[in-house]
Scaffold this motif. Structure first.
Motif, PDB file in Angstrom:
ATOM      1  N   ILE A   7      -9.661   1.387  -0.934  1.00 21.48           N
ATOM      2  CA  ILE A   7      -8.867   1.242   0.289  1.00 21.48           C
ATOM      3  C   ILE A   7      -8.545  -0.236   0.484  1.00 21.48           C
ATOM      4  O   ILE A   7      -9.434  -1.084   0.458  1.00 21.48           O
ATOM      5  CB  ILE A   7      -9.632   1.787   1.512  1.00 21.48           C
ATOM      6  N   THR A  27       0.820  -1.199   0.000  1.00 15.72           N
ATOM      7  CA  THR A  27       0.000   0.000   0.000  1.00 15.72           C
ATOM      8  C   THR A  27       0.857   1.252   0.000  1.00 15.72           C
ATOM      9  O   THR A  27       1.787   1.375   0.791  1.00 15.72           O
ATOM     10  CB  THR A  27      -0.921   0.011   1.231  1.00 15.72           C
ATOM     11  N   ARG A  51      -8.547   5.229   7.241  1.00 19.41           N
ATOM     12  CA  ARG A  51      -7.388   4.541   6.691  1.00 19.41           C
ATOM     13  C   ARG A  51      -6.408   4.122   7.780  1.00 19.41           C
ATOM     14  O   ARG A  51      -5.767   3.074   7.678  1.00 19.41           O
ATOM     15  CB  ARG A  51      -6.712   5.425   5.642  1.00 19.41           C
ATOM     16  N   VAL A  67       1.003   4.934   1.071  1.00 15.97           N
ATOM     17  CA  VAL A  67       0.306   5.787   2.018  1.00 15.97           C
ATOM     18  C   VAL A  67       0.406   7.230   1.546  1.00 15.97           C
ATOM     19  O   VAL A  67       1.488   7.754   1.323  1.00 15.97           O
ATOM     20  CB  VAL A  67       0.901   5.642   3.431  1.00 15.97           C
ATOM     21  N   LEU A 123      -2.600  10.013   7.815  1.00 12.30           N
ATOM     22  CA  LEU A 123      -3.718   9.136   7.497  1.00 12.30           C
ATOM     23  C   LEU A 123      -4.968   9.640   8.194  1.00 12.30           C
ATOM     24  O   LEU A 123      -4.912  10.023   9.369  1.00 12.30           O
ATOM     25  CB  LEU A 123      -3.429   7.709   7.961  1.00 12.30           C
ATOM     26  N   TYR A 167      -8.243  -3.513   2.046  1.00 11.33           N
ATOM     27  CA  TYR A 167      -8.885  -4.161   3.202  1.00 11.33           C
ATOM     28  C   TYR A 167      -8.340  -5.583   3.229  1.00 11.33           C
ATOM     29  O   TYR A 167      -8.529  -6.335   2.280  1.00 11.33           O
ATOM     30  CB  TYR A 167     -10.394  -4.139   3.000  1.00 11.33           C
ATOM     31  N   LEU A 208      -5.852   0.135   7.457  1.00  5.82           N
ATOM     32  CA  LEU A 208      -4.564  -0.284   6.915  1.00  5.82           C
ATOM     33  C   LEU A 208      -3.664  -0.942   7.949  1.00  5.82           C
ATOM     34  O   LEU A 208      -2.736  -1.675   7.588  1.00  5.82           O
ATOM     35  CB  LEU A 208      -3.838   0.909   6.290  1.00  5.82           C
ATOM     36  N   ALA A 218      -4.250  12.281   3.794  1.00  6.00           N
ATOM     37  CA  ALA A 218      -5.705  12.144   3.786  1.00  6.00           C
ATOM     38  C   ALA A 218      -6.313  13.148   2.811  1.00  6.00           C
ATOM     39  O   ALA A 218      -5.920  14.308   2.755  1.00  6.00           O
ATOM     40  CB  ALA A 218      -6.257  12.384   5.198  1.00  6.00           C
ATOM     41  N   CYS A 239     -14.892  -0.228   1.448  1.00  3.50           N
ATOM     42  CA  CYS A 239     -13.470  -0.038   1.162  1.00  3.50           C
ATOM     43  C   CYS A 239     -13.163  -0.344  -0.303  1.00  3.50           C
ATOM     44  O   CYS A 239     -12.329   0.334  -0.928  1.00  3.50           O
ATOM     45  CB  CYS A 239     -12.625  -0.919   2.078  1.00  3.50           C
TER      46      CYS A 239
END
Length: 349
Positions: free
Chosen positions: A320, A8, A265, A10, A261, A322, A269, A13, A315
């Motif tokens: 996102i 992932t 998230r 990052v 984040l 998951y 995450l 936000a 998600c």
């Protein structure tokens, strides 16, 4: 190993979408499904079964008498004590009662009196964990102690942490066998600090617990068998609790101070769900639905499965990551992560 810290990216936000933040929109779906409603019937039945098993176990200690079969009962009682702990966890999160006072009364009875763990100490620690899961500097559950949880921590390890860190993937399970004693030690030590708001009350309940606990075992068994009973019970209690809590976050994204984040998230995450069934759900007290538990800590246990389906779909819509896997694979990922985080220590020789 498909952990999110590897797969992932990052990013900061994003701005709230129309209709509020992503979490607000997910919350409305969960609320509209009625999943936040209390479940008094479920918790009455669960508490009744756990209490019956608890009292029945102590009756069994005296009924069996002087026999090494008591070690099997010690193993069974470790599972019962762990279930008491899981019930106190739900009480602390107000999954059982909506009001603070009955939640605290029930939590102290379950944690301090029946299990021998400080409710106030654990509540303080667990609240900080929920606020910043897997944060290297803010989550007490990944603070470097005997085990290091990131390569950054490993590069700074010294003393016993450095010795254990070299081979921590192999030592993790043996260390869990000491977790029951660690909980008791930290519970008494915390009575002198600010984490416990009512130290005299909790101290009294803890003393009553251990006086009864040790008194019953030594009254029912000769000294040698009593010590063996206590050793098996405490070791397997620590192992059980460790095996329940370790899959939740270990080996998932480790958050560093520079990461930005949003709440949704940050919780998704860093959490791993373990695919469940009715038996596994009961065994883990619903904590195998860790993503949903972190997003909605007061969500009653029987609502977590349906909440997982809603959250997983949401998600997916938002892109996102998951993560959900099987129980055995979750342990394999934990051990792989522990071995990898120890690499800087091994490299130093």
């Amino acid at each position: 190993m498909p952990t999110l810290h590897q797969t992932t990216t990052v990013t900061p936000a994003s701005r709230p979408a129309p209709g509020g933040s992503d979490f607000a929109r997910l919350s409305r779906r969960i609320s509209a499904a009625g999943l936040l409603d209390r479940r008094p019937g479920y918790y009455s039945a669960r508490a009744g079964l756990v209490l019956a098993a608890y009292l029945g176990g102590w009756w069994g200690v005296f009924a069996l008498g002087d026999t090494w079969w008591q070690l099997g009962l010690a193993a069974a009682m470790s599972a019962v004590f762990a279930q008491v702990g899981l019930l106190s966890h739900d009480l602390a999160h107000r999954q059982v009662f909506t009001r603070r006072l009955p939640s605290e009364i029930g939590g102290r009875i379950a944690a301090d009196l029946l299990m021998g763990m400080s409710y106030g100490w654990w509540m303080n620690k667990h609240t900080r964990h929920h606020a910043n899961p897997n944060h290297e500097e803010r989550d007490p559950d990944v603070a470097p102690d005997l085990v290091v949880w990131s390569q950054r921590q490993a590069s700074q390890a010294s003393g016993l942490a450095r010795f254990i860190g070299r081979r921590q993937a192999y030592l993790f399970v043996p260390l869990l066998l000491l977790e029951g004693l660690n909980l008791s030690f930290n519970s008494f030590r915390a009575l002198r600090g600010p984490a416990v708001k009512r130290p005299w009350l909790e101290g009294t309940l803890l003393v009553v617990h251990f006086a009864a606990y040790l008194g019953l075992v030594f009254a029912a068994l000769p000294a040698g068998k009593a010590v063996a009973f206590l050793a098996v019970h405490q070791a397997l209690l620590g192992l059980y609790l460790g095996c329940v809590f370790a899959p939740n976050h270990k080996g998932m994204l480790m958050v560093t101070p520079e990461m930005k984040l949003d709440f949704l998230r940050r919780q998704v995450l860093t959490s791993r769900n373990v695919r469940g069934n009715p038996f596994l759900d009961a065994l883990m007290g619903g904590l195998n639905y860790q993503v949903e538990h972190h997003l909605f800590p007061n969500l009653p246990t029987p609502a977590l499965g349906r909440a997982a389906r809603i959250t997983r779909d949401f998600c997916r819509e938002q892109g996102i990551a998951y993560y959900e896997t099987g129980l055995l694979r979750s342990y394999r990922e934990i051990f792989t992560h522990l071995h990898r985080t120890g690499e800087p220590i091994r490299a130093r020789g």
